[in-house]
Design an enzyme around this catalytic site. Structure first.
Site, PDB file in Angstrom:
ATOM      1  N   ASP A  11      10.264  -9.931   1.488  1.00 14.99           N
ATOM      2  CA  ASP A  11      11.359  -8.753   2.080  1.00 14.99           C
ATOM      3  C   ASP A  11      12.297  -9.797   2.467  1.00 14.99           C
ATOM      4  O   ASP A  11      12.017 -10.646   3.558  1.00 14.99           O
ATOM      5  CB  ASP A  11      10.845  -7.997   3.190  1.00 14.99           C
ATOM      6  CG  ASP A  11       9.957  -6.890   2.343  1.00 14.99           C
ATOM      7  OD1 ASP A  11      10.062  -6.746   1.042  1.00 14.99           O
ATOM      8  OD2 ASP A  11       9.163  -6.339   3.099  1.00 14.99           O
ATOM      9  N   ASP A 130       9.153   4.673  -3.087  1.00 13.11           N
ATOM     10  CA  ASP A 130       8.603   4.749  -1.827  1.00 13.11           C
ATOM     11  C   ASP A 130       8.237   6.140  -1.750  1.00 13.11           C
ATOM     12  O   ASP A 130       9.061   6.968  -1.614  1.00 13.11           O
ATOM     13  CB  ASP A 130       9.574   4.254  -0.868  1.00 13.11           C
ATOM     14  CG  ASP A 130      10.015   2.821  -0.693  1.00 13.11           C
ATOM     15  OD1 ASP A 130       9.244   1.878  -1.320  1.00 13.11           O
ATOM     16  OD2 ASP A 130      11.416   2.601  -0.531  1.00 13.11           O
TER      17      ASP A 130
END
Length: 256
Positions: A11, A130
Site C-alpha cells: 500500500d 472490498d
C-alpha cells in the site's frame, strides 16, 4: 494442479509503503521499490502496488515508482488505486505494469471493465473488490472509496457481472478480516469462488505462514496476498512456500 501464488501487497501513500488495520492507522514501512526487489529475491510470484492516496496529484509519483520497479523486477507487477478511465489503464501499463487493478471506477462505470479487456486483454484487468458481511448475515456488500462507502451492491452479483464483462482476475479483500491477522475470510472466498471461473486472490487477515497454507487447503483460490506478514519481517515468501509445500500445496520454489 497449477502452482499457487504468494503475493506481497504494498500500500503506497506519497511514495512510501504504509500499513494499517481495518483500513486506518497507517504506518510508514519503507520504500516500495526496495521492498518489491526483496520480495522478488524471496520468490514472490508477483507484487501489487496499491496507490491509496490515488489522486491525480500523486499519479506522477506512482508512475515513477512503476517505472523503477518494472526495470528491476523479474516478476509481474499489478498496480491499482485511483484508476478511473481507460487512459489511466494506458498510463499505468505504459509505465511498465503488467496488470491494472480497478475498484471504485468499475462500480461507477462497469463498462470500463469491458473497454479495458477489449483493448488490453483480460489478463491485464484485475477487479479489486472490498466487501463486508451484512449485519444480518444475509450476504456481503461491496464498498468503495477505500472502504468508506457502502454501495449496497451484493458481492456475488457484482463478481458474476464483472467476470461477464471481462475481468480476468478478482482480488477479493475482506474488510472484516483486513489487518486483524486472524486468518483469511474463508466463507467469503468460497462464496465468490462458487460463482466465478476466473482466478481469485485472497486478501485480508493473513497473520502467519499457516494462514497462507490454510486458505489454499480450505478454498480453491489461486493466490493469497499479504502485507504485514512480509513487511515486518515475520516471514519471508520462501518460508511461506516451505510451509505450503510441506502440506502438499503446489508452489513455485526459489529460482536461485
Amino acid at each position: 494442479m497449477l502452482a499457487k501464488r504468494i503475493i506481497p501487497c504494498l500500500d503506497i501513500k506519497d511514495g512510501k509503503v504504509v500499513k494499517g488495520v481495518n483500513f486506518v492507522g497507517l504506518k510508514d514501512v519503507g520504500d516500495p521499490v526496495e521492498l518489491a526487489k526483496e520480495y522478488d529475491r524471496q520468490s514472490a510470484d508477483e507484487v501489487v502496488f496499491l496507490d491509496i492516496t490515488a489522486t491525480y496529484e500523486h499519479r506522477d509519483i506512482i508512475k515513477d515508482l512503476i517505472a523503477r520497479a518494472a526495470s528491476e523486477l523479474s516478476i509481474p507487477l499489478c498496480v491499482g488505486g485511483g484508476i478511473r478511465t481507460l487512459d489511466d489503464f494506458r498510463t499505468i501499463l505504459a509505465a511498465g505494469a503488467d496488470k491494472v487493478s480497478v475498484n471504485s471506477a468499475a462500480i461507477k462505470n462497469p463498462d470500463l471493465i469491458k473497454q479495458a479487456a477489449d483493448e488490453f486483454g483480460v489478463q491485464c484487468v484485475v477487479l479489486a473488490v472490498d466487501a463486508k458481511a451484512r449485519e444480518d448475515h444475509s450476504g456481503y456488500d461491496v464498498y468503495i472509496a477505500g472502504g468508506r462507502e457502502n454501495t449496497g451492491i451484493d458481492l456475488i452479483e457484482w463478481v458474476k457481472k464483472a467476470e461477464a464483462l471481462g475481468a480476468g482476475e478478482i482480488l477479493l479483500t475482506s474488510m472484516d478480516a483486513d489487518g486483524t491477522r486472524d486468518g483469511f475470510d474463508i466463507d467469503m472466498l468460497n462464496a465468490v469462488m462458487d460463482v466465478v471461473d476466473v482466478p481469485v486472490i485472497a486478501s485480508g487477515g493473513c497473520g502467519g505462514k499457516e494462514d497462507m497454507a490454510e486458505v489454499f487447503e480450505k478454498t480453491n483460490c489461486d493466490a493469497a496476498l499479504a502485507a504485514s506478514l512480509f513487511h515486518f519481517g515475520e516471514a519471508t515468501v520462501d518460508e511461506v512456500k516451505d510451509v505450503c509445500a510441506a502440506r502438499g500445496i503446489p508452489v513455485r520454489r526459489n529460482r536461485k
